[in-house]
Scaffold this active site. Sequence first.
Site, mmCIF file in Angstrom:
data_model
loop_
_atom_site.group_PDB
_atom_site.id
_atom_site.type_symbol
_atom_site.label_atom_id
_atom_site.label_comp_id
_atom_site.label_asym_id
_atom_site.label_seq_id
_atom_site.Cartn_x
_atom_site.Cartn_y
_atom_site.Cartn_z
ATOM 1 N N GLY A 172 0.809 -1.206 0.000
ATOM 2 C CA GLY A 172 0.000 0.000 0.000
ATOM 3 C C GLY A 172 0.843 1.256 0.000
ATOM 4 C CE LYS A 222 4.395 -1.793 4.935
ATOM 5 N NZ LYS A 222 5.501 -2.663 4.483
ATOM 6 C CG ASP A 225 11.104 -8.292 -1.368
ATOM 7 O OD1 ASP A 225 11.719 -8.434 -2.442
ATOM 8 O OD2 ASP A 225 10.148 -7.516 -1.225
#
Length: 831
Positions: free
Chosen positions: A507, A523, A619
């Site tokens: 988001g 966030k 990630d």
Amino acid sequence: MIWFVYLTALYCIGHLVAEFVPQDNYLINCGSTINTTVDNRVFIGDSAEPGLALLSKSNSISLRNPSSKSSPLYSTTRIFTTSSSYGFGIKKFGTHLVRFHFSPFSSPQFDFNNSNFSVLANGVPLLSNFGAKDFGVTVVKEFIIKVDSVELEVSFVPSKEQNIFAFVSAIEVFSAPINFFVDGVSTSLIVPNKGVKGFSQNISSLVLETVHRINVGGLKLTPFNDTLWRTWIPDEDFLVLKSAAKIATATHSPNYQPGGASEEIAPDNVYMTAQQMNKDNVSTVYNFNITWDFPVGPGDALHFVRLHFCDIVSLALNQLYFNVYINDVVAYKDLDLSSLTFHALASPYYLDFVVDSGHSGSIRISVGPSDLNNSLRKNAILNGVEIMSIKNFVDFESTGLKKRRIWILIGSVIGGFVVLCFVLLAGVVVLRRRRERGKPRRVGSTDTGWTPLRTYRCSSIGTMSEGTALTSPGPNGYHGLKIPYADLALATNNFDKDVMIGSGGFGMVYKAILKDNTKVAVKRGVPGSRQGLPEFHTEIAILSKIRHLHLVSLVGYCEEQSEMILVYEYMEKGTLKSHLYGPKLSPLSWKQRLEICIGAARGIHYLHTGSAQGIIHRDIKSTNILLDENYIAKVADFGLSRSGPCLNETHVSTGVKGSFGYLDPEYFRRRQLTDKSDVYSFGVVLFEVLCARPAVDPALEREQVNLGEWAIEWQKKGLLEQIIDPHLRGQIRPSSLKKFGETAEKCLADYAIDRPTMGDVLWNLEHALQLQENGTPPSPAVDNVTMEPPSAGDIHQVPAENIWMERETAEGSSNISTSRVFSQLIANDGR
């Protein structure tokens, strides 16, 4: 029309993909004694195959249609005069597609207008009061159901009126692909006049009937063109204003990415065509929407809607932002496909919604430009639409038909017994606690001055479901971190775009100041994000349990009004990426870059070694390394993290997650995750830091597109200094560059076993910094020419108490600085 000819050629060429082979696959040619081939699939005659025979043969009649010309599949049909069933053995529990083909015809024996019947699957109604009088021509009814029993019983039940019968011409039952529906994620409920709410039930547990399947901007697709043998029809008849839309087509196959849509979610041809805003018909004003109206029939109030997207209109990343509306409600604001698809163009993606259509009898879908785009780039696209009515909310019983009243009675008895046991157990616990109240406490991890990682039991495939790093108690177990929604709305001026500082797959991120004057980054999860809920819970589970100087801290979270909001410490200098090749920022010095890499390596090393299993980030990239006001690096974004393998295991078997350009190739090939996957990603970051260019840049020549591969070639030739950031020329000592390049090269080894651990990487980066500062190695025992990581024995010689000291320091109990070299080598008998 030119576009029609072009699309026809495109469809004829097609895209060759591996054909989906379902584990359960029943294709029945009802009423036939022979097998029939349709769309390269063989339908078995139910009178020819004993294993597929009707359970009640005496109550059915096989009827032939001599005049059938549409398909050989409809040359026969089976008539049921009383309740009859087919039984299908199920090998793979879960989502299945079930299709019924009904083809009425003129017959002297049976008047199909007298057909009226119900169809049930394991007792759950699929069709009621159904008959040829309702449609008159051949029709296919498709349902998506969940089967958790060893047999699927499909029943045809004629109405009790005299001379009334049921019929069917063909049946398809086959298992759906994995991840056809993703459970445990956030799905938005669109309610007229009320906006967006949360929909708590898993989609896979619902009974769905297909109403519309639309290839937006394209031609009709037959089952022959679809890996799941579906039919997609053009969107032209549903466009409200045809002049507002303009067809877009792609010349290359879709760029499928892990975490996005697959070939089974929708065929290539759906993602290779789209409708976009027709700006040719307007002069200067681009603020209009493309709108479709889809009739769904009166009384069908609740529908599942899947929208398909693929950015085939942009020339570069982050050029396309647009809004999605369903029934005039903003379902998704400022949609940026490139951020959802691992920063890749032409990458398929889909969004799921549940829509309450009320009594309107239709569902309106619109796409329109976002305010984030300038006037020249305003556009919006849509590639495909699927609408399915939700028949009910009843899960299939694994044992077949059951009487609800009996189970209510049994449940009441069992419930009473459980309550009694709970009361007795509570009494025992209270007595036991009173006895132990005077006993001395055992020294544990909570007395060490730092917060350890929480560990749980092991299994052969890890300790959690896909996408979850820890089996945590969930957000309800972290009340101390809850922040009211009203406070966050106030702190962000109701999430004003003027305080927005970034965006990602989860988001938008906003800068805010809480009531206690704490500066934070907020966030906010976006509606319809499939990855939202698992990432939300994973971040809370991890960051509420660990603290480290080089890991971003979680301040709190909010889960109210269907919102998913995470609140972090504010990192003044933003992402590492923005300082490497972002606009209007002065370039970092070589020493700064080394210290940032060392700090990030410390954070990742702590994740890998802070518990028995450790945590694998999954990630690591330059956008997930943040910098505070002093340029201290902190690793962020733990939404994809996983617990590492147990002590007796070598890897975690899991689906591929990560970012394009940073993905470990061995993990991608074998689906086996280890902490060395993070090492590979970090190696890409090291070259990114050195060369100041993205991990993937499609605008460059072919051999330069992938940074890791390109930099390795120059490193192997001994010419790495020729591709470094021009701002660094003359700054780097050759010995420091050599050590840095060798370290990055080792990280990018093809096989995990050949890569160093993060501890080894950290050692070599600190060595590179030492070489940069004074040109000498830290110890005569260390080779300052070749990359020789310390042996495992060297690493384990550091006493445990000193490792604990490092963790205390990392939490902030000491004024450690990232410029301090070899900070973890506290013990004299260390390396």
